[in-house]
Design an enzyme around this catalytic site. Sequence first.
Site, PDB file in Angstrom:
ATOM      1  N   TYR A  53       0.852  -1.206   0.000  1.00 53.99           N
ATOM      2  CA  TYR A  53       0.000   0.000   0.000  1.00 53.99           C
ATOM      3  C   TYR A  53       0.877   1.242   0.000  1.00 53.99           C
ATOM      4  O   TYR A  53       1.833   1.321   0.775  1.00 53.99           O
ATOM      5  CB  TYR A  53      -0.921   0.016   1.234  1.00 53.99           C
ATOM      6  N   GLU A  55      -0.530   4.798  -0.531  1.00 53.02           N
ATOM      7  CA  GLU A  55      -1.307   6.029  -0.746  1.00 53.02           C
ATOM      8  C   GLU A  55      -0.426   7.246  -0.519  1.00 53.02           C
ATOM      9  O   GLU A  55       0.329   7.297   0.453  1.00 53.02           O
ATOM     10  CB  GLU A  55      -2.527   6.057   0.181  1.00 53.02           C
ATOM     11  N   ASP A 198      -5.574  13.633 -25.586  1.00 53.74           N
ATOM     12  CA  ASP A 198      -5.658  12.216 -25.217  1.00 53.74           C
ATOM     13  C   ASP A 198      -4.991  11.427 -26.341  1.00 53.74           C
ATOM     14  O   ASP A 198      -5.577  11.205 -27.402  1.00 53.74           O
ATOM     15  CB  ASP A 198      -7.132  11.817 -25.053  1.00 53.74           C
ATOM     16  N   THR A 224      -3.021   6.096 -22.277  1.00 53.81           N
ATOM     17  CA  THR A 224      -2.950   4.772 -21.679  1.00 53.81           C
ATOM     18  C   THR A 224      -1.579   4.212 -22.053  1.00 53.81           C
ATOM     19  O   THR A 224      -0.902   4.725 -22.943  1.00 53.81           O
ATOM     20  CB  THR A 224      -4.069   3.852 -22.192  1.00 53.81           C
ATOM     21  N   LYS A 227      -1.466   0.504 -25.342  1.00 51.81           N
ATOM     22  CA  LYS A 227      -1.822   0.449 -26.770  1.00 51.81           C
ATOM     23  C   LYS A 227      -0.517   0.471 -27.578  1.00 51.81           C
ATOM     24  O   LYS A 227       0.299  -0.423 -27.394  1.00 51.81           O
ATOM     25  CB  LYS A 227      -2.779   1.590 -27.099  1.00 51.81           C
ATOM     26  N   ARG A 233      -1.563  -2.492 -18.852  1.00 48.90           N
ATOM     27  CA  ARG A 233      -2.724  -1.601 -18.722  1.00 48.90           C
ATOM     28  C   ARG A 233      -2.387  -0.540 -17.682  1.00 48.90           C
ATOM     29  O   ARG A 233      -1.836  -0.864 -16.639  1.00 48.90           O
ATOM     30  CB  ARG A 233      -3.946  -2.398 -18.260  1.00 48.90           C
TER      31      ARG A 233
HETATM   32  N1  DSN Z   1     -11.371   0.898 -25.723  1.00 50.67           N
HETATM   33  C1  DSN Z   1     -10.278   1.606 -26.320  1.00 50.67           C
HETATM   34  C2  DSN Z   1     -10.170   1.339 -27.774  1.00 50.67           C
HETATM   35  O1  DSN Z   1     -10.361   0.194 -28.145  1.00 50.67           O
HETATM   36  O2  DSN Z   1      -9.876   2.221 -28.551  1.00 50.67           O
HETATM   37  C3  DSN Z   1     -10.339   3.042 -26.013  1.00 50.67           C
HETATM   38  O3  DSN Z   1     -10.272   3.170 -24.655  1.00 50.67           O
END
Ligand code: DSN
Length: 414
Positions: A53, A55, A198, A224, A227, A233
């Site tokens: 933990y 925080e 984003d 994120t 990707k 993730r």
């Molecule tokens: N769900 C994602 C995508 O597939 O583009 C976006 O968050």
Amino acid sequence: MPMRALKAIDPTIEYLLKKEYQRQQNTLSLIPSENIASNAVIEALGSVATNKYSEGYSGKRYYGGNEIIDRIETLAIERAKKMFGTEHANVQAYSGSPANQAVYMALLQPGDTVVGMALPAGGHLTHGWKVSFSGKSYRAVQYGVDKNGYLDYDEIADLVLKEKPQLVICGATAYSRIIDFKKFRQIADSVGAYLLADISHISGLVVGGVHPSPAPYADVIMTTTHKSLRGPRGALVMARSAEVGVKIDKAVFPGLQGGPHNHQTAAIAVCLKEANTTEFKSYAKKIIENAKVLASELENCDFSIVTGGTENHLFLIDLTNKGVTGQEAEDALSTVGIIVNKNMVPGDPRSPFDPSGLRVGTPSVTTRGLTIKDMKTLASIINDVTVQKPDRSVLKKAKDTVNELCKRYPAYPR
Ligand code: DSN
């Protein structure tokens, strides 16, 4: 990936995870938001850092015993700041949607106006779509794309002047063209709004140097990490100024979250190290080369590519002229081992559950090593399979070819 302890304790989950591993090895994902994290990333994710933990932030925690976690988190932050060229980075947001929620919380009051890209046009739920917190708790006004699928910057500028938002969001989940961050900055400045970029989909391309960076223009960059960046993730929220950075940190913790996921932070640090290599730059370049070839080969087979091509890792296919729906194409391709996702196309008259299009992307297959030549093979398979009632022998031949590609380019070489 042996999972001996898991097998002894919970053979059902071990079996299912093994099946998922095999599914990933034996299929090709053309879902643009998916990728294949390295063994190093997966080892960090499966580490004892999950037990702790923490925080708070490095040097200022609400729990003892965080000397090592502080070092891990600081490394992740420093790597993110250096890689994206920002003043501030927060690495604790659990994933993209909570990260965007933190940006709203940091910069806005409920009821404030936000201008973002509509979900059916290629935006994201959290860019103001009506069913998400962003459309429910804020006054969200949405922009789309023109009839050819392009962002119309003049129209967005007019909309922003009229609606006077406190926040303008740029970035997309299904847009195949370069985003002009400088123009978005000018648009946001016309009403004194913050600009959030984003870049979840394209962050791997940005750090790979094959897509312009929003760093000189955006107040906040959110991405994120799983990707095109090819990590675990998770998410990064980065700010151009220390002042905005303080607000972001407060919004992530204690505003929205409790303890950070330290195993995830460690894996993010690893993926950022991997992204700071010449190998990664070459991968980013190949993603775009593969996407361009796949799109143009499909176009040669009379597939209608939205905007007529791509400048990034993905493109949309409008299947209307093929007499096949997005769902039918997704199902048919899945039977031969090609995983895609159905998607709305600009002005789509059909429902999101069975839209007219497909969204196709190349990060995952590029990570596996597939080349331009293989894109031609994939285009030919997609052409053969995306028809009404494909012949059994056609399906078998396509599946055999996909199997052969999967063996030649394993997701996880043994
Ligand atoms: N769900 C994602 C995508 O597939 O583009 C976006 O968050």
